[in-house]
Design a protein around this motif. Structure first.
Motif, PDB file in Angstrom:
ATOM      1  N   ARG A 128       0.844  -1.184   0.000  1.00 52.86           N
ATOM      2  CA  ARG A 128       0.000   0.000   0.000  1.00 52.86           C
ATOM      3  C   ARG A 128       0.884   1.239   0.000  1.00 52.86           C
ATOM      4  NH1 ARG A 128      -2.497  -1.301   5.221  1.00 52.86           N
ATOM      5  NH2 ARG A 128      -0.558  -2.451   5.224  1.00 52.86           N
ATOM      6  N   ALA A 129       0.663   2.068  -1.005  1.00 52.42           N
ATOM      7  CA  ALA A 129       1.553   3.213  -1.219  1.00 52.42           C
ATOM      8  C   ALA A 129       1.583   4.156  -0.013  1.00 52.42           C
ATOM      9  CB  ALA A 129       1.124   3.969  -2.478  1.00 52.42           C
ATOM     10  N   ALA A 130       0.430   4.438   0.571  1.00 52.10           N
ATOM     11  CA  ALA A 130       0.372   5.418   1.654  1.00 52.10           C
ATOM     12  C   ALA A 130       1.147   4.934   2.875  1.00 52.10           C
ATOM     13  CB  ALA A 130      -1.075   5.711   2.019  1.00 52.10           C
ATOM     14  N   SER A 131       1.010   3.650   3.196  1.00 52.11           N
ATOM     15  CA  SER A 131       1.680   3.147   4.389  1.00 52.11           C
ATOM     16  C   SER A 131       3.201   3.136   4.191  1.00 52.11           C
ATOM     17  CB  SER A 131       1.186   1.747   4.742  1.00 52.11           C
ATOM     18  OG  SER A 131       1.772   0.791   3.894  1.00 52.11           O
TER      19      SER A 131
ATOM     20  N   SER B 268      12.787  13.838  -5.633  1.00 57.10           N
ATOM     21  CA  SER B 268      12.934  13.989  -7.084  1.00 57.10           C
ATOM     22  C   SER B 268      11.671  13.534  -7.812  1.00 57.10           C
ATOM     23  CB  SER B 268      14.152  13.210  -7.584  1.00 57.10           C
ATOM     24  OG  SER B 268      13.936  11.828  -7.419  1.00 57.10           O
ATOM     25  N   ALA B 269      11.015  12.493  -7.276  1.00 50.94           N
ATOM     26  CA  ALA B 269       9.795  12.001  -7.919  1.00 50.94           C
ATOM     27  C   ALA B 269       8.688  13.049  -7.827  1.00 50.94           C
ATOM     28  CB  ALA B 269       9.353  10.694  -7.258  1.00 50.94           C
ATOM     29  N   GLN B 270       8.605  13.706  -6.674  1.00 46.14           N
ATOM     30  CA  GLN B 270       7.576  14.743  -6.526  1.00 46.14           C
ATOM     31  C   GLN B 270       7.862  15.919  -7.467  1.00 46.14           C
ATOM     32  OE1 GLN B 270       7.792  15.030  -2.219  1.00 46.14           O
ATOM     33  NE2 GLN B 270       5.844  13.932  -2.019  1.00 46.14           N
ATOM     34  N   VAL B 271       9.134  16.242  -7.637  1.00 42.56           N
ATOM     35  CA  VAL B 271       9.511  17.320  -8.555  1.00 42.56           C
ATOM     36  C   VAL B 271       9.194  16.925 -10.003  1.00 42.56           C
ATOM     37  CG1 VAL B 271      11.508  18.469  -9.594  1.00 42.56           C
ATOM     38  CG2 VAL B 271      11.271  18.385  -7.102  1.00 42.56           C
ATOM     39  N   LEU B 272       9.631  15.749 -10.416  1.00 44.93           N
ATOM     40  CA  LEU B 272       9.450  15.346 -11.819  1.00 44.93           C
ATOM     41  C   LEU B 272       7.998  14.985 -12.127  1.00 44.93           C
ATOM     42  CD1 LEU B 272      12.691  13.355 -12.723  1.00 44.93           C
ATOM     43  CD2 LEU B 272      12.169  15.777 -12.983  1.00 44.93           C
ATOM     44  N   GLY B 273       7.217  14.706 -11.096  1.00 46.21           N
ATOM     45  CA  GLY B 273       5.788  14.472 -11.287  1.00 46.21           C
ATOM     46  C   GLY B 273       5.116  15.627 -12.019  1.00 46.21           C
ATOM     47  N   THR B 274       5.656  16.838 -11.836  1.00 42.24           N
ATOM     48  CA  THR B 274       5.074  18.026 -12.473  1.00 42.24           C
ATOM     49  C   THR B 274       5.274  18.036 -13.985  1.00 42.24           C
ATOM     50  OG1 THR B 274       7.117  19.290 -12.205  1.00 42.24           O
ATOM     51  CG2 THR B 274       5.522  19.424 -10.413  1.00 42.24           C
TER      52      THR B 274
ATOM     53  N   PRO C 259       4.640   3.942  -4.041  1.00 42.43           N
ATOM     54  CA  PRO C 259       4.135   5.329  -4.011  1.00 42.43           C
ATOM     55  C   PRO C 259       4.676   6.175  -5.166  1.00 42.43           C
ATOM     56  CG  PRO C 259       5.773   4.987  -2.268  1.00 42.43           C
ATOM     57  CD  PRO C 259       5.450   3.631  -2.845  1.00 42.43           C
ATOM     58  N   LEU C 260       5.849   5.852  -5.688  1.00 36.65           N
ATOM     59  CA  LEU C 260       6.384   6.625  -6.816  1.00 36.65           C
ATOM     60  C   LEU C 260       5.419   6.541  -7.999  1.00 36.65           C
ATOM     61  CD1 LEU C 260      10.091   6.645  -8.035  1.00 36.65           C
ATOM     62  CD2 LEU C 260       8.223   6.702  -9.648  1.00 36.65           C
ATOM     63  N   VAL C 261       5.012   5.319  -8.340  1.00 38.08           N
ATOM     64  CA  VAL C 261       4.140   5.114  -9.505  1.00 38.08           C
ATOM     65  C   VAL C 261       2.716   5.593  -9.225  1.00 38.08           C
ATOM     66  CG1 VAL C 261       3.104   3.340 -10.976  1.00 38.08           C
ATOM     67  CG2 VAL C 261       5.524   3.182 -10.350  1.00 38.08           C
ATOM     68  N   LYS C 262       2.247   5.345  -8.002  1.00 35.43           N
ATOM     69  CA  LYS C 262       0.837   5.658  -7.695  1.00 35.43           C
ATOM     70  C   LYS C 262       0.602   7.128  -7.379  1.00 35.43           C
ATOM     71  CE  LYS C 262      -2.049   2.176  -5.767  1.00 35.43           C
ATOM     72  NZ  LYS C 262      -2.207   1.091  -4.760  1.00 35.43           N
ATOM     73  N   ASP C 263       1.507   7.695  -6.580  1.00 33.16           N
ATOM     74  CA  ASP C 263       1.218   9.012  -6.009  1.00 33.16           C
ATOM     75  C   ASP C 263       2.120  10.140  -6.495  1.00 33.16           C
ATOM     76  OD1 ASP C 263      -0.680   7.731  -4.456  1.00 33.16           O
ATOM     77  OD2 ASP C 263       0.760   7.355  -2.831  1.00 33.16           O
ATOM     78  N   TRP C 264       3.420   9.866  -6.576  1.00 30.60           N
ATOM     79  CA  TRP C 264       4.344  10.981  -6.767  1.00 30.60           C
ATOM     80  C   TRP C 264       4.489  11.379  -8.232  1.00 30.60           C
ATOM     81  CZ3 TRP C 264       8.311   8.020  -3.279  1.00 30.60           C
ATOM     82  CH2 TRP C 264       7.857   8.051  -1.952  1.00 30.60           C
ATOM     83  N   ALA C 265       4.532  10.413  -9.111  1.00 24.43           N
ATOM     84  CA  ALA C 265       4.724  10.738 -10.537  1.00 24.43           C
ATOM     85  C   ALA C 265       3.886   9.785 -11.383  1.00 24.43           C
ATOM     86  CB  ALA C 265       6.214  10.642 -10.887  1.00 24.43           C
ATOM     87  N   PRO C 266       2.548   9.825 -11.212  1.00 21.51           N
ATOM     88  CA  PRO C 266       1.689   8.817 -11.827  1.00 21.51           C
ATOM     89  C   PRO C 266       1.686   8.831 -13.355  1.00 21.51           C
ATOM     90  CG  PRO C 266       0.375  10.548 -10.794  1.00 21.51           C
ATOM     91  CD  PRO C 266       1.802  10.776 -10.385  1.00 21.51           C
TER      92      PRO C 266
ATOM     93  N   ALA D 199       7.292  -8.032 -10.888  1.00 21.44           N
ATOM     94  CA  ALA D 199       7.470  -6.624 -10.512  1.00 21.44           C
ATOM     95  C   ALA D 199       6.528  -5.732 -11.313  1.00 21.44           C
ATOM     96  CB  ALA D 199       8.929  -6.210 -10.724  1.00 21.44           C
ATOM     97  N   LEU D 200       6.392  -5.999 -12.614  1.00 22.73           N
ATOM     98  CA  LEU D 200       5.478  -5.202 -13.453  1.00 22.73           C
ATOM     99  C   LEU D 200       4.030  -5.359 -12.985  1.00 22.73           C
ATOM    100  CD1 LEU D 200       6.836  -5.760 -17.085  1.00 22.73           C
ATOM    101  CD2 LEU D 200       6.924  -3.639 -15.747  1.00 22.73           C
ATOM    102  N   ASP D 201       3.637  -6.593 -12.638  1.00 22.15           N
ATOM    103  CA  ASP D 201       2.290  -6.850 -12.120  1.00 22.15           C
ATOM    104  C   ASP D 201       2.031  -6.087 -10.828  1.00 22.15           C
ATOM    105  OD1 ASP D 201       1.614  -8.548 -14.103  1.00 22.15           O
ATOM    106  OD2 ASP D 201       1.715 -10.402 -12.906  1.00 22.15           O
ATOM    107  N   THR D 202       3.043  -6.084  -9.979  1.00 21.06           N
ATOM    108  CA  THR D 202       2.883  -5.503  -8.651  1.00 21.06           C
ATOM    109  C   THR D 202       2.842  -3.984  -8.689  1.00 21.06           C
ATOM    110  OG1 THR D 202       4.114  -7.367  -7.740  1.00 21.06           O
ATOM    111  CG2 THR D 202       3.830  -5.462  -6.300  1.00 21.06           C
ATOM    112  N   TYR D 203       3.773  -3.377  -9.432  1.00 18.48           N
ATOM    113  CA  TYR D 203       3.931  -1.925  -9.354  1.00 18.48           C
ATOM    114  C   TYR D 203       3.267  -1.190 -10.502  1.00 18.48           C
ATOM    115  CZ  TYR D 203       7.173  -3.508  -5.850  1.00 18.48           C
ATOM    116  OH  TYR D 203       7.715  -4.143  -4.768  1.00 18.48           O
ATOM    117  N   ARG D 204       2.930  -1.916 -11.575  1.00 18.25           N
ATOM    118  CA  ARG D 204       2.216  -1.292 -12.712  1.00 18.25           C
ATOM    119  C   ARG D 204       3.020  -0.175 -13.363  1.00 18.25           C
ATOM    120  NH1 ARG D 204      -1.871  -4.582 -14.053  1.00 18.25           N
ATOM    121  NH2 ARG D 204      -2.355  -5.792 -12.195  1.00 18.25           N
ATOM    122  N   HIS D 205       4.341  -0.341 -13.412  1.00 20.93           N
ATOM    123  CA  HIS D 205       5.142   0.653 -14.125  1.00 20.93           C
ATOM    124  C   HIS D 205       5.410   0.166 -15.546  1.00 20.93           C
ATOM    125  CE1 HIS D 205       7.889  -2.190 -12.395  1.00 20.93           C
ATOM    126  NE2 HIS D 205       8.959  -1.615 -12.887  1.00 20.93           N
ATOM    127  N   GLN D 206       6.297   0.847 -16.293  1.00 19.07           N
ATOM    128  CA  GLN D 206       6.350   0.634 -17.744  1.00 19.07           C
ATOM    129  C   GLN D 206       7.337  -0.439 -18.195  1.00 19.07           C
ATOM    130  OE1 GLN D 206       5.667   3.785 -16.389  1.00 19.07           O
ATOM    131  NE2 GLN D 206       3.582   3.332 -17.040  1.00 19.07           N
TER     132      GLN D 206
END
Lengths: 319, 319
Positions: A5-8, A169-175, A223-230, A253-260
């Motif tokens: 869970r990303a938040a936890s 950095s993820a919060q910055v690049l999320g923009t 949280p990087l994929v879900k919240d910071w830089a979706p 890993a791809l199944d779990t985190y849903r990144h590219q």
């Protein structure tokens, strides 16, 4: 494996890993960098590189580390720059650095000689171009990149520093939305000792054999994929020593985190063979003998593959 | 603490620590070096420097390490050379190196600029002497030392390599009697995992939290002093984070191993304060503000103290 869970995970990061003192200053630099290059329409990649240090004592004498010279991250940075990206290079202190990495195996003093001009205290010192091959060309490229402000170096040593700086950095690049890429090549520890369990002083060997209990590091990719830089294009790396479990672990890993994408590689063959795994594809990248004889590096092929996929990703999101 | 038995330690070294493949080649180099300088009447010091890597897996991804840049060993080597010693520099791969250490904090490429002469591919590259201060003087001294064959570098990475190479060097320098000095400044792990207890492959984080059980490293100082180089002048180092136990531990080490001196220091103050402890004396060496302003280093004082004691030791043995 249950989904993290990303938040936890974000909560655990704040509670159990000391925030490094330079995180605010670094965040400001990264924000200005992202804003400037975003405004210029440039793609920005965050590269992480090198191993993380996990202290066993608060006043640290001993630590756990991960094998990594930082070679892959440093050379990849050069190829991203060649492809027109701006690069934030989040690397372990003293790991290999773009361009300079080409001379890391040489003692600096073996690459210099005393020149003809100047007196005893200001004698000219020149580079021996046989000891430091291609130095003129490399230096020229390094100076260009520096002059154009295309490479922002950020250092970490400990796991805590890595985690907090990656979050920042993820919060910055999320923009930057889909124009941002994360290329997470650092060799990050899976295990740590919470500050509350750590002895203050150096562990005494007179106490007898050592038992170390380590907790699992929170999976920050979540949280990087879900919240910071979706909207970003995110690539993780998987290094194993056992070939038989590698691709299975990459897919999980791809199944779990849903990144590219996952760049999967095996310790012994990592410089000549990787597999780029995406949800729908699997591309083997191989360095042939001919490539090697032309000094082509596997990172050129990895970066070429991924910048192509990134371009497609951006146009899909725009369309 | 019971006294370690030298013979059993030597046996354990052969049984539980893999012999590095380059030990024979290195032993030959060290023998020739010792013979040449011994014949010239020169004193020879073996300096150990840097931390040791203790693998957690046979195909190593993770390892335990000790905090050490190798600064003390590298700078001490320069002062021993200035005092006329020949130096075997047994150091951790990529730790600081004599003379080059002065520029370790600088990116090589930031210290160079393109010169006026030459074309595009062979343009002259010169050193920026503001970025690399005193480089001419340092380079000249480095080249002298190299020309005269006064410095023999030997590299280790793992604890096993360190132990076997130290044994080999001790057996070689044992032939020089009291003219040999051992300056054991490396930060050596107290703990290790025997090869038989080690998993082959990378430990999987999906198995849950990590428990590591480490055995105590055999105290190699014991056979070194008793069997391998019984007439040599031997100095060990003691680094603690807790000042209150430091001197007591230094005295205990002298009682246990019967060597000549312990250099005792505390992590936070190690660059400005050490105590040289011998069976009969205790000398505090302090770097004053005035010293620091003149760029005097504490290693100059340590080496001055110990080379004096070594001269006295030799004349007593001769007399």
């Amino acid at each position: 494996m249950s989904k993290p869970r990303a938040a936890s995970i974000d909560g655990k990061l704040s509670a159990e890993f000391a925030v490094p003192s330079h995180v605010d200053a670094v965040t400001e630099l990264m924000s200005a960098f992202a804003e400037r290059h975003g405004a210029a329409g440039r793609r920005v990649v965050l590269i992480t590189s090198g191993g993380t240090k996990v202290p066993l004592e608060s006043r640290t004498v001993r630590f756990l580390d991960n094998f990594s010279s930082g070679r892959r991250g440093a050379s990849s940075a050069e190829y991203f720059l060649d492809c027109g990206y701006a690069v934030i290079f989040l690397h372990r202190h003293r790991s290999l650095y773009p361009y300079a990495r080409l001379y890391a195996g040489v003692n600096l003093l073996d690459g210099l000689r005393l020149g003809g001009s100047g007196g005893c205290t200001d004698q000219e010192v020149v580079v021996d171009q046989e000891a430091l091959p291609k130095i003129g060309r490399v230096l020229r490229r390094y100076q260009e990149v520096k002059r154009d402000g295309l490479l922002l170096p950020v250092e970490f040593s400990t796991l805590s520093e890595y985690l907090h700086l990656l979050k920042a950095s993820a919060q910055v690049l999320g923009t930057l939305g889909s124009k941002a890429m994360f290329y997470l090549a650092a060799a990050v520890s899976d295990f740590y000792i919470p500050a509350s369990d750590m002895p203050e002083h150096k562990i005494q060997s007179s106490n007898g054999p050592l038992q170390i209990s380590m907790k699992m590091v929170p999976k920050i990719l979540s949280p990087l994929v879900k919240d910071w830089a979706p909207q970003a294009f995110v690539i993780s790396f998987k290094l194993e020593t056992d070939t038989s479990i590698l691709l299975d672990k990459a897919r999980k890993a791809l199944d779990t985190y849903r990144h590219q994408a996952v760049v999967a590689n095996v310790l012994d063959t990592r410089r000549g063979y990787v597999v780029v795994v995406t949800p729908d594809t699997q591309a083997e990248l191989i360095l042939t003998d001919e490539d090697a004889s032309k000094e082509v590096e596997i990172e050129e092929k990895i970066v070429s593959n991924l910048t192509g996929a990134h371009a497609e990703f951006i146009s899909k999101q725009d369309g």
